[in-house]
Design a protein around this motif. Structure first.
Motif, PDB file in Angstrom:
ATOM      1  N   ARG A 246      34.271 106.409  53.492  1.00 19.14           N
ATOM      2  CA  ARG A 246      33.705 105.275  52.762  1.00 19.14           C
ATOM      3  C   ARG A 246      32.369 105.633  52.120  1.00 19.14           C
ATOM      4  NH1 ARG A 246      35.148  99.347  54.546  1.00 19.14           N
ATOM      5  NH2 ARG A 246      37.331  99.619  55.147  1.00 19.14           N
ATOM      6  N   ILE A 247      31.551 106.367  52.859  1.00 19.69           N
ATOM      7  CA  ILE A 247      30.273 106.793  52.294  1.00 19.69           C
ATOM      8  C   ILE A 247      30.503 107.726  51.115  1.00 19.69           C
ATOM      9  CG2 ILE A 247      28.181 108.129  52.752  1.00 19.69           C
ATOM     10  CD1 ILE A 247      28.320 107.052  55.641  1.00 19.69           C
ATOM     11  N   GLY A 248      31.432 108.676  51.278  1.00 16.29           N
ATOM     12  CA  GLY A 248      31.737 109.600  50.183  1.00 16.29           C
ATOM     13  C   GLY A 248      32.266 108.874  48.958  1.00 16.29           C
ATOM     14  N   HIS A 249      33.156 107.917  49.177  1.00 17.21           N
ATOM     15  CA  HIS A 249      33.724 107.165  48.062  1.00 17.21           C
ATOM     16  C   HIS A 249      32.646 106.336  47.356  1.00 17.21           C
ATOM     17  CE1 HIS A 249      35.869 103.776  46.129  1.00 17.21           C
ATOM     18  NE2 HIS A 249      36.770 104.709  45.856  1.00 17.21           N
ATOM     19  N   GLU A 250      31.805 105.671  48.138  1.00 15.24           N
ATOM     20  CA  GLU A 250      30.737 104.857  47.546  1.00 15.24           C
ATOM     21  C   GLU A 250      29.734 105.727  46.810  1.00 15.24           C
ATOM     22  OE1 GLU A 250      29.373 101.053  46.668  1.00 15.24           O
ATOM     23  OE2 GLU A 250      31.183 101.707  47.708  1.00 15.24           O
ATOM     24  N   PHE A 251      29.496 106.912  47.359  1.00 18.32           N
ATOM     25  CA  PHE A 251      28.584 107.859  46.735  1.00 18.32           C
ATOM     26  C   PHE A 251      29.052 108.194  45.322  1.00 18.32           C
ATOM     27  CE2 PHE A 251      26.354 111.954  46.363  1.00 18.32           C
ATOM     28  CZ  PHE A 251      25.123 111.616  46.892  1.00 18.32           C
ATOM     29  N   ILE A 252      30.338 108.495  45.186  1.00 16.74           N
ATOM     30  CA  ILE A 252      30.886 108.830  43.882  1.00 16.74           C
ATOM     31  C   ILE A 252      30.876 107.619  42.959  1.00 16.74           C
ATOM     32  CG2 ILE A 252      32.967 109.571  42.662  1.00 16.74           C
ATOM     33  CD1 ILE A 252      31.490 111.794  44.101  1.00 16.74           C
ATOM     34  N   GLN A 253      31.159 106.438  43.514  1.00 12.28           N
ATOM     35  CA  GLN A 253      31.152 105.234  42.689  1.00 12.28           C
ATOM     36  C   GLN A 253      29.765 104.985  42.099  1.00 12.28           C
ATOM     37  OE1 GLN A 253      33.845 103.267  41.834  1.00 12.28           O
ATOM     38  NE2 GLN A 253      34.952 104.961  42.774  1.00 12.28           N
ATOM     39  N   VAL A 254      28.740 105.148  42.915  1.00  3.38           N
ATOM     40  CA  VAL A 254      27.381 104.965  42.427  1.00  3.38           C
ATOM     41  C   VAL A 254      27.066 105.997  41.349  1.00  3.38           C
ATOM     42  CG1 VAL A 254      24.933 105.013  43.051  1.00  3.38           C
ATOM     43  CG2 VAL A 254      26.587 103.931  44.575  1.00  3.38           C
ATOM     44  N   PHE A 255      27.508 107.221  41.596  1.00  2.35           N
ATOM     45  CA  PHE A 255      27.268 108.267  40.605  1.00  2.35           C
ATOM     46  C   PHE A 255      27.923 107.929  39.271  1.00  2.35           C
ATOM     47  CE2 PHE A 255      25.416 112.524  41.171  1.00  2.35           C
ATOM     48  CZ  PHE A 255      24.680 112.264  42.313  1.00  2.35           C
ATOM     49  N   GLU A 256      29.145 107.458  39.326  1.00  3.62           N
ATOM     50  CA  GLU A 256      29.835 107.132  38.085  1.00  3.62           C
ATOM     51  C   GLU A 256      29.151 105.979  37.358  1.00  3.62           C
ATOM     52  OE1 GLU A 256      34.003 106.572  39.060  1.00  3.62           O
ATOM     53  OE2 GLU A 256      34.376 108.659  38.549  1.00  3.62           O
ATOM     54  N   GLU A 257      28.719 104.959  38.103  1.00  8.48           N
ATOM     55  CA  GLU A 257      28.038 103.828  37.482  1.00  8.48           C
ATOM     56  C   GLU A 257      26.720 104.249  36.854  1.00  8.48           C
ATOM     57  OE1 GLU A 257      27.634 100.858  40.479  1.00  8.48           O
ATOM     58  OE2 GLU A 257      29.803 100.772  40.884  1.00  8.48           O
ATOM     59  N   GLU A 258      25.937 105.024  37.612  1.00  7.53           N
ATOM     60  CA  GLU A 258      24.636 105.443  37.100  1.00  7.53           C
ATOM     61  C   GLU A 258      24.770 106.430  35.955  1.00  7.53           C
ATOM     62  OE1 GLU A 258      21.630 104.232  37.872  1.00  7.53           O
ATOM     63  OE2 GLU A 258      22.719 102.769  39.089  1.00  7.53           O
ATOM     64  N   SER A 259      25.822 107.215  35.963  1.00  7.06           N
ATOM     65  CA  SER A 259      26.004 108.184  34.878  1.00  7.06           C
ATOM     66  C   SER A 259      26.340 107.494  33.563  1.00  7.06           C
ATOM     67  CB  SER A 259      27.098 109.191  35.237  1.00  7.06           C
ATOM     68  OG  SER A 259      28.359 108.572  35.275  1.00  7.06           O
ATOM     69  N   ARG A 260      26.917 106.276  33.650  1.00 11.56           N
ATOM     70  CA  ARG A 260      27.150 105.520  32.411  1.00 11.56           C
ATOM     71  C   ARG A 260      25.820 105.139  31.767  1.00 11.56           C
ATOM     72  NH1 ARG A 260      31.103 102.870  35.830  1.00 11.56           N
ATOM     73  NH2 ARG A 260      33.205 103.545  35.242  1.00 11.56           N
ATOM     74  N   ARG A 261      24.854 104.898  32.624  1.00 12.29           N
ATOM     75  CA  ARG A 261      23.527 104.535  32.123  1.00 12.29           C
ATOM     76  C   ARG A 261      22.780 105.747  31.581  1.00 12.29           C
ATOM     77  NH1 ARG A 261      18.498 104.529  34.603  1.00 12.29           N
ATOM     78  NH2 ARG A 261      19.429 105.067  36.626  1.00 12.29           N
ATOM     79  N   LEU A 262      22.938 106.882  32.239  1.00 17.44           N
ATOM     80  CA  LEU A 262      22.174 108.079  31.879  1.00 17.44           C
ATOM     81  C   LEU A 262      22.970 109.092  31.067  1.00 17.44           C
ATOM     82  CD1 LEU A 262      20.597 108.687  35.399  1.00 17.44           C
ATOM     83  CD2 LEU A 262      19.435 107.723  33.411  1.00 17.44           C
ATOM     84  N   GLY A 263      24.290 108.981  31.090  1.00 17.84           N
ATOM     85  CA  GLY A 263      25.206 110.012  30.598  1.00 17.84           C
ATOM     86  C   GLY A 263      25.314 110.100  29.093  1.00 17.84           C
ATOM     87  N   PRO A 264      26.416 110.732  28.629  1.00 14.65           N
ATOM     88  CA  PRO A 264      27.549 111.159  29.468  1.00 14.65           C
ATOM     89  C   PRO A 264      27.296 112.489  30.181  1.00 14.65           C
ATOM     90  CG  PRO A 264      27.986 111.708  27.198  1.00 14.65           C
ATOM     91  CD  PRO A 264      26.664 110.981  27.198  1.00 14.65           C
ATOM     92  N   PHE A 265      28.006 112.682  31.318  1.00 10.80           N
ATOM     93  CA  PHE A 265      27.977 113.924  32.070  1.00 10.80           C
ATOM     94  C   PHE A 265      29.400 114.439  32.234  1.00 10.80           C
ATOM     95  CE2 PHE A 265      24.238 111.600  33.495  1.00 10.80           C
ATOM     96  CZ  PHE A 265      23.243 112.566  33.395  1.00 10.80           C
ATOM     97  N   ASP A 266      29.539 115.726  32.203  1.00 12.71           N
ATOM     98  CA  ASP A 266      30.853 116.349  32.366  1.00 12.71           C
ATOM     99  C   ASP A 266      31.041 116.944  33.748  1.00 12.71           C
ATOM    100  OD1 ASP A 266      32.037 116.426  29.446  1.00 12.71           O
ATOM    101  OD2 ASP A 266      29.922 116.971  29.288  1.00 12.71           O
ATOM    102  N   TYR A 267      29.915 117.300  34.412  1.00 14.65           N
ATOM    103  CA  TYR A 267      30.012 118.007  35.685  1.00 14.65           C
ATOM    104  C   TYR A 267      29.171 117.324  36.750  1.00 14.65           C
ATOM    105  CZ  TYR A 267      32.216 121.922  33.263  1.00 14.65           C
ATOM    106  OH  TYR A 267      33.075 122.700  32.537  1.00 14.65           O
ATOM    107  N   LEU A 268      29.679 117.372  37.960  1.00 14.39           N
ATOM    108  CA  LEU A 268      28.950 116.933  39.140  1.00 14.39           C
ATOM    109  C   LEU A 268      28.665 118.160  39.996  1.00 14.39           C
ATOM    110  CD1 LEU A 268      27.908 114.794  41.181  1.00 14.39           C
ATOM    111  CD2 LEU A 268      30.246 114.663  42.060  1.00 14.39           C
ATOM    112  N   ALA A 269      27.391 118.397  40.311  1.00 11.87           N
ATOM    113  CA  ALA A 269      27.005 119.541  41.135  1.00 11.87           C
ATOM    114  C   ALA A 269      26.848 119.107  42.582  1.00 11.87           C
ATOM    115  CB  ALA A 269      25.700 120.140  40.631  1.00 11.87           C
ATOM    116  N   GLN A 270      27.362 119.905  43.487  1.00 16.51           N
ATOM    117  CA  GLN A 270      27.256 119.629  44.921  1.00 16.51           C
ATOM    118  C   GLN A 270      26.833 120.884  45.670  1.00 16.51           C
ATOM    119  OE1 GLN A 270      30.046 116.054  46.248  1.00 16.51           O
ATOM    120  NE2 GLN A 270      31.155 117.947  46.069  1.00 16.51           N
TER     121      GLN A 270
END
Length: 541
Positions: A320-344
């Motif tokens: 659940r934490i991992g899924h929410e983490f990605i969801q937040v990333f996708e939402e915030e990337s719409r504001r800051l993006g676009p982005f093609d890659y996620l670094a981990q």
């Protein structure tokens, strides 16, 4: 992030690692038969400054030829070579003309496939054994006679194939080390890779340098140069979003990526509410003011806590934490993006411990068991809208620290104890609530303060507190209390794959205990975890 009309990008293993090994790199391949020590073998090889990689025992001869390794090591494993459906490599491996070292199960498989015999032992052999050397040359050069080696086997070789000779024995194992010198085939019944094997690293060096004739080219500088080159080739002019946590992994990755792609990197710190006390503020100040690397701060504590409402299963927490983490990333990337890659900042042990590895397609039998999902690799949805960039994916923690130092990270980050991606959420056993988080944050701060004050910080691989979801009776003054217990978990380790509980000074434990019960409201008892890994894990969840 892609536009709304663009199709999501799937995250497949081939997207998430630089899997292709340069043809000019010398390497040792470890074929994994399900041993918990396979990655430890790889780490020992890398300590000789030679690259090593763990592959499935089903790796084809064609793939091995393409990789062109200087040597091959067959790992141990939980099976018996004479059992039905026992995992086996392609017998053509013995005809490649490449030196092969079989360890435990790997030795037994070599013997069996080449015409020898393996049977159940009359007496199993586990733990330390004195190695009596019969041939002190070649594989056993500079290995002292009667040195201690670590045994873990219930089967033994009872007849050697033609051309093999005994190099060493123990009181219970007549063929503890064997060799066919002309074909450069070697086998050891013990585990030279574990720390308990006193002459183990000398034996590994003999195989790597003397037998395989490798050169020490796997250096920090070589990795950094190669990683930067591969990141630039993979990413090009596209933008990368990095999940920054402040730990050594993500911080090293931030420095590496910033050096590789500059302003095409955007770091984002998501405050999910599971960080330790004062850490979010410290992280933002450090990166923005000292390193001049922009960081986007996202406050998301309430939504993460809501996602864990009523959840007690540790795997479900992580997912659940991992899924929410990605969801937040996708939402915030719409504001800051676009982005093609996620670094981990995924590391090699994360990948191995999270994988259901070596599942036989014919029988469905596993020869390695999934321990737990890691935050970086266990909770990614199938419709992930990023490709992954994980240049640290092939590194162990100690290697990441070396890379961090070479990139100029301060010691306070380089030497920081490992901290799990899900944070304090998996150090609270059972349901995570705001009350329990506040209690654990206060207790954890005391642990960190006193460990640092004692001068013992570098002596521990990790030192932290765990909150249990039960209450016990206590007394403070003339008042009865009914409060939570806190468990202290201090461990020593070299790579996190195995660990021993630390014999922390009594004075340190006493100080921490006194402060916690006196200063942390809701706690009236402190215990100390004296379990090693295995059988336990370092984190409780």
């Amino acid at each position: 992030m892609p536009s709304q009309t663009q199709q999501p990008l799937s995250a497949h293993p081939q997207d998430s690692t630089f899997a292709q090994t340069p043809v000019d790199r010398q390497m040792i391949v470890i074929l994994d038969f399900g041993s918990q020590y396979s990655e430890l073998i790889a780490r020992r090889i890398r300590e000789t400054q030679v690259y090593s990689e763990v592959l499935s025992y089903r790796t084809s001869i064609e793939q091995l030829r393409q990789l062109n390794p200087k040597g091959i090591i067959l790992s141990g494993g939980p099976n018996s070579v004479y059992a039905q459906h026992a995992p086996a490599c392609d017998p053509e491996i013995w005809n490649l003309g490449i030196p092969v070292l079989g360890v435990c199960y790997g030795m037994q498989l070599m013997v069996q496939q080449l015409g020898g015999q393996v049977e159940a032992s009359d007496a199993a052999e586990y733990g330390k054994a004195s190695l009596i050397i019969d041939d002190p040359t070649d594989l056993l050069t500079n290995v002292e006679d009667q040195t201690t080696m670590w045994m873990s086997h219930g089967d033994s070789v009872t007849a050697l194939p033609e051309g093999f000779k005994v190099l060493a024995h123990t009181a219970n194992t007549p063929q503890a080390a064997v060799a066919h010198h002309d074909r450069q085939l070697y086998g050891v019944q013990f585990h030279p890779e574990v720390v308990h094997s006193q002459g183990g690293q000398a034996l590994i060096c003999n195989f790597v340098y003397h037998i395989c004739e490798c050169e020490p080219t796997w250096t920090t500088e070589a990795f950094v140069e190669e990683a930067i080159r591969e990141v630039r080739a993979k990413v090009g002019n596209k933008r990368v979003l990095l999940a920054l946590s402040g730990g050594v992994d993500s911080s090293t990755l931030a420095f590496l990526l910033h050096k590789a792609i500059g302003d095409n990197l955007t770091c984002m710190f998501i405050d999910q509410g599971f960080m330790r006390k004062l850490e979010p503020e410290r992280l933002i100040k450090l990166f923005r003011d000292q390193f001049h690397i922009p960081v986007e701060y996202v406050m998301a504590r309430d939504r993460f806590l809501e996602r864990l409402n009523g959840i007690t299963d540790p795997e479900e927490k992580r997912k659940r934490i991992g899924h929410e983490f990605i969801q937040v990333f996708e939402e915030e990337s719409r504001r800051l993006g676009p982005f093609d890659y996620l670094a981990q900042g995924t590391l090699y042990p994360d990948v191995i411990e999270s994988a259901d590895t070596n599942v036989d397609p014919a029988t469905g039998e596993r020869v390695a068991v999934k321990i737990k999902s890691h935050h970086n690799v266990g909770g990614l949805p199938k419709d992930l809208r990023f490709k992954l960039v994980e240049p640290l994916r092939k590194l162990f923690k100690d290697e990441v620290r070396k890379v961090g130092r070479s990139l100029g990270l301060p010691e306070e980050i380089v030497n920081r104890h490992p901290f799990p991606g899900p944070g304090l959420a998996i150090r609270i056993i059972g349901e995570v609530t705001a009350e329990r988080l506040n209690i654990l944050r206060d207790a954890d701060l005391i642990v960190r303060q006193e460990v640092n004050r004692s001068g013992n910080y570098s002596e521990f691989w990790q030192a932290f507190a765990v909150l249990l979801p039960v209450r016990s009776v206590g007394v403070m003054g003339d008042q009865r209390t009914y409060a939570y217990p806190v468990v202290l978990r201090f461990v020593s380790s070299e790579d996190g794959m195995t660990a021993d509980w630390s014999r922390a000074p009594y004075e340190l434990l006493e100080t921490i205990s006194n402060r916690i019960v006196n200063e942390v409201k809701g706690v009236n008892r402190v215990a100390y975890d004296i379990t090693s890994k295995p059988p336990g894990t370092i984190e409780w969840e």
